[in-house]
Design a protein around this motif. Structure first.
Motif, PDB file in Angstrom:
ATOM      1  N   ILE A  30     117.645   0.893  64.703  1.00 38.85           N
ATOM      2  CA  ILE A  30     116.444   1.272  63.953  1.00 38.85           C
ATOM      3  C   ILE A  30     115.269   1.414  64.909  1.00 38.85           C
ATOM      4  O   ILE A  30     114.534   2.412  64.878  1.00 38.85           O
ATOM      5  CB  ILE A  30     116.109   0.208  62.882  1.00 38.85           C
ATOM      6  N   ALA A  31     115.081   0.419  65.764  1.00 44.31           N
ATOM      7  CA  ALA A  31     113.961   0.418  66.696  1.00 44.31           C
ATOM      8  C   ALA A  31     114.002   1.632  67.622  1.00 44.31           C
ATOM      9  O   ALA A  31     112.959   2.212  67.938  1.00 44.31           O
ATOM     10  CB  ALA A  31     113.953  -0.874  67.503  1.00 44.31           C
ATOM     11  N   MET A  32     115.191   2.032  68.044  1.00 49.57           N
ATOM     12  CA  MET A  32     115.302   3.191  68.926  1.00 49.57           C
ATOM     13  C   MET A  32     114.884   4.486  68.215  1.00 49.57           C
ATOM     14  O   MET A  32     114.271   5.367  68.814  1.00 49.57           O
ATOM     15  CB  MET A  32     116.728   3.335  69.466  1.00 49.57           C
ATOM     16  N   LYS A  33     115.201   4.603  66.942  1.00 53.98           N
ATOM     17  CA  LYS A  33     114.783   5.783  66.160  1.00 53.98           C
ATOM     18  C   LYS A  33     113.262   5.839  66.070  1.00 53.98           C
ATOM     19  O   LYS A  33     112.656   6.890  66.256  1.00 53.98           O
ATOM     20  CB  LYS A  33     115.387   5.756  64.754  1.00 53.98           C
ATOM     21  N   PHE A  34     112.647   4.691  65.787  1.00 56.67           N
ATOM     22  CA  PHE A  34     111.189   4.650  65.700  1.00 56.67           C
ATOM     23  C   PHE A  34     110.544   4.896  67.062  1.00 56.67           C
ATOM     24  O   PHE A  34     109.518   5.567  67.155  1.00 56.67           O
ATOM     25  CB  PHE A  34     110.720   3.307  65.130  1.00 56.67           C
ATOM     26  N   GLN A  35     111.136   4.354  68.104  1.00 60.52           N
ATOM     27  CA  GLN A  35     110.576   4.534  69.440  1.00 60.52           C
ATOM     28  C   GLN A  35     110.566   6.007  69.840  1.00 60.52           C
ATOM     29  O   GLN A  35     109.599   6.490  70.425  1.00 60.52           O
ATOM     30  CB  GLN A  35     111.361   3.716  70.471  1.00 60.52           C
TER      31      GLN A  35
END
Length: 189
Positions: free
Chosen positions: A29-34
């Motif tokens: 999830i964090a990678m998508k937002f990043q």
């Protein structure tokens, strides 16, 4: 069970006596937002004053997901996307692509989102990255060419099956004693 949105884990969770369900891995999830956050800086259609506002909206949406409010995060991303769609050519930009990627990822996995902040504070896992790293290290070490005790593809597959059976409690000491050791193929070449 913590995993990304790969479908290969669905049957594992259904067949396991220990797993209670699937949780979407926070790292993914964090990678998508990043990626969405980074694309704001590369966008030429957003001036520097508005850039901060757009980035803040993305960060707030990520915060909402962290706190178990995936539906509200999705609404916030959609509202931001709608606001930017009023601009000519926006739908051909990287930012548009990444916001839509985050949006569809959250929508597709809405049932597997949890309150990651609460889990983290309780000391519960929120990501499978540590396990994935360990598995990759062990498997790549044993699968590397020119290794003296290299595993075959079939042997590695059998080893993974045995490990899953042990974790599921399906491979007990009673069952091990019933096996004939001579019949076990360790899959080494």
């Amino acid at each position: 069970m913590i995993s990304d949105d790969g479908g290969e884990f669905g049957k594992t969770v259904e067949g396991s006596q220990l797993a209670r369900g699937r949780i979407l891995d926070w790292f993914h999830i964090a990678m998508k937002f990043q990626a969405a956050e980074r694309s704001v800086f590369g966008s030429k259609m957003i001036d520097s004053m508005e850039r901060e506002s757009v980035e803040t909206e993305i960060i707030h949406a990520k915060w909402l997901v962290w706190h178990g409010k995936g539906g509200k995060a999705l609404e916030r991303i959609k509202a931001l996307d709608s606001r930017l769609l009023a601009r000519e050519g926006y739908e051909f930009k990287t930012l548009w692509w990444y916001l839509n990627t985050v949006s569809s990822y959250l929508k597709k996995n809405a049932g597997t989102l949890v309150n990651y902040g609460a889990r983290h504070r309780k000391g519960l896992p929120i990501s499978s990255s540590i396990a994935e790293s360990a598995v990759n290290q062990v498997v790549s070490y044993r699968m590397a060419k020119k290794r003296q005790m290299r595993w075959t593809d079939e042997g590695a597959h059998c080893m993974a099956q045995v490990r899953v059976a042990v974790l599921n409690g399906e491979f007990s000491p009673r069952r091990i004693s019933a096996l004939k050791i001579a019949d076990i193929d360790y899959g080494m070449s």
